[in-house]
Design an enzyme around this catalytic site. Sequence first.
Site, PDB file in Angstrom:
ATOM      1  N   ASP A  68       0.822  -1.212   0.000  1.00 38.21           N
ATOM      2  CA  ASP A  68       0.000   0.000   0.000  1.00 38.21           C
ATOM      3  C   ASP A  68       0.855   1.262   0.000  1.00 38.21           C
ATOM      4  OD1 ASP A  68       0.915  -0.557   2.597  1.00 38.21           O
ATOM      5  OD2 ASP A  68      -1.062  -1.147   3.309  1.00 38.21           O
ATOM      6  N   HIS A 139      -7.416  -5.071   9.934  1.00 44.36           N
ATOM      7  CA  HIS A 139      -7.109  -4.845   8.506  1.00 44.36           C
ATOM      8  C   HIS A 139      -5.805  -5.550   8.112  1.00 44.36           C
ATOM      9  CE1 HIS A 139      -4.798  -0.845   9.478  1.00 44.36           C
ATOM     10  NE2 HIS A 139      -3.918  -1.787   9.267  1.00 44.36           N
ATOM     11  N   GLU A 144      -9.678  -1.933   5.158  1.00 44.69           N
ATOM     12  CA  GLU A 144     -10.341  -1.650   6.422  1.00 44.69           C
ATOM     13  C   GLU A 144     -11.616  -2.501   6.551  1.00 44.69           C
ATOM     14  OE1 GLU A 144      -8.580  -0.181   8.424  1.00 44.69           O
ATOM     15  OE2 GLU A 144      -8.069   1.903   7.956  1.00 44.69           O
TER      16      GLU A 144
HETATM   17  C1  F6R Z   1       1.455  -1.923   6.106  1.00 41.24           C
HETATM   18  C2  F6R Z   1       0.094  -2.441   6.152  1.00 41.24           C
HETATM   19  C3  F6R Z   1      -0.684  -2.542   7.401  1.00 41.24           C
HETATM   20  C4  F6R Z   1       0.144  -2.833   8.654  1.00 41.24           C
HETATM   21  C5  F6R Z   1      -0.760  -2.792   9.892  1.00 41.24           C
HETATM   22  C6  F6R Z   1       0.024  -3.073  11.158  1.00 41.24           C
HETATM   23  O1  F6R Z   1       1.947  -1.898   4.778  1.00 41.24           O
HETATM   24  O2  F6R Z   1      -0.404  -2.766   5.127  1.00 41.24           O
HETATM   25  O3  F6R Z   1      -1.669  -3.533   7.262  1.00 41.24           O
HETATM   26  O4  F6R Z   1       0.755  -4.090   8.518  1.00 41.24           O
HETATM   27  O5  F6R Z   1      -1.359  -1.552   9.978  1.00 41.24           O
HETATM   28  O6  F6R Z   1       0.932  -2.030  11.373  1.00 41.24           O
HETATM   29  P1  F6R Z   1       2.058  -2.174  12.476  1.00 41.24           P
HETATM   30  O7  F6R Z   1       2.928  -3.300  12.042  1.00 41.24           O
HETATM   31  O8  F6R Z   1       2.806  -0.860  12.438  1.00 41.24           O
HETATM   32  O9  F6R Z   1       1.371  -2.440  13.762  1.00 41.24           O
END
Ligand code: F6R
Length: 263
Positions: A68, A139, A144
């Site tokens: 993303d 997500h 979402e």
């Molecule tokens: C990142 C992504 C998100 C994260 C998720 C968890 O490219 O697609 O799905 O993996 O928001 O974020 P962290 O690892 O920072 O808790």
Amino acid sequence: MDVIICSDEAEAGAYTAAKIAQIARRKGSDVVLGVATGSSPLRAYEALAQAAASGQLDLSQASAFALDEYVGLPPGHLESYHEVIRRTVTEPLGLDPARVHVPDGFAQDLAQATKDYEAAIAAAGGVDVQILGVGSNGHIGFNEPTSSLASRTRIKTLTEQTRLDNQRFFPSLAAVPRHCLTQGLGTIMEARHVVLVASGEHKAAAIQAVVEGPITAMCPGSVLQMHRQATIIVDEAAASRLALADYYRDMAANLPDWQRVVL
Ligand code: F6R
């Protein structure tokens, strides 16, 4: 779905890296990685960087596709995922920048950019192993809650929860973008393997819902229950709400040799 419970975040990172390295070696030098940003995969990237630096793993011919990108940041912004992927993945793992792709959240024509991204993944032969984190709301990518379980790469609006969770990377909540481009759940599901890593108590509810809850668009990560080769790697804190934790431990202790990951 295999669930691997590690003692702590460091062990989860090492296991994740070992699993990815195993898949990459079996695939060969032209492996296609799917890469995530955020905190969850950082330990794994460090371990993969060490393996690459010591010559145990050659990723110089590998390709990578990020999940993303934010929409609304200027090109070159330090928290744009183009920059985050360059800092945390491309350079440390020794990837060829020409083979590393991130959705073009800066494009004038965002709808065309999402189509081009899907075409680029297809042209590379699809993703061999997709690395995932999970949001506190369940997500994956930036799909979402209520995302279509069949969705493709597209423009999404971030939830307030996700913007609050990511505020730590920005000076204020107002500075966190509201929109993004993200691979869809249908796109992610086409990866040949998926490896999701999570650590910490704040991920325990999401992990319980992903692994043991109903398959529902209200928890987008639960779609991984339909994936044929999904590995969920968690530390004890993130595993703390799993009803069948003892079963997963027993299963991991008795994996057949071909599935065993050597740390
Ligand atoms: C990142 C992504 C998100 C994260 C998720 C968890 O490219 O697609 O799905 O993996 O928001 O974020 P962290 O690892 O920072 O808790």
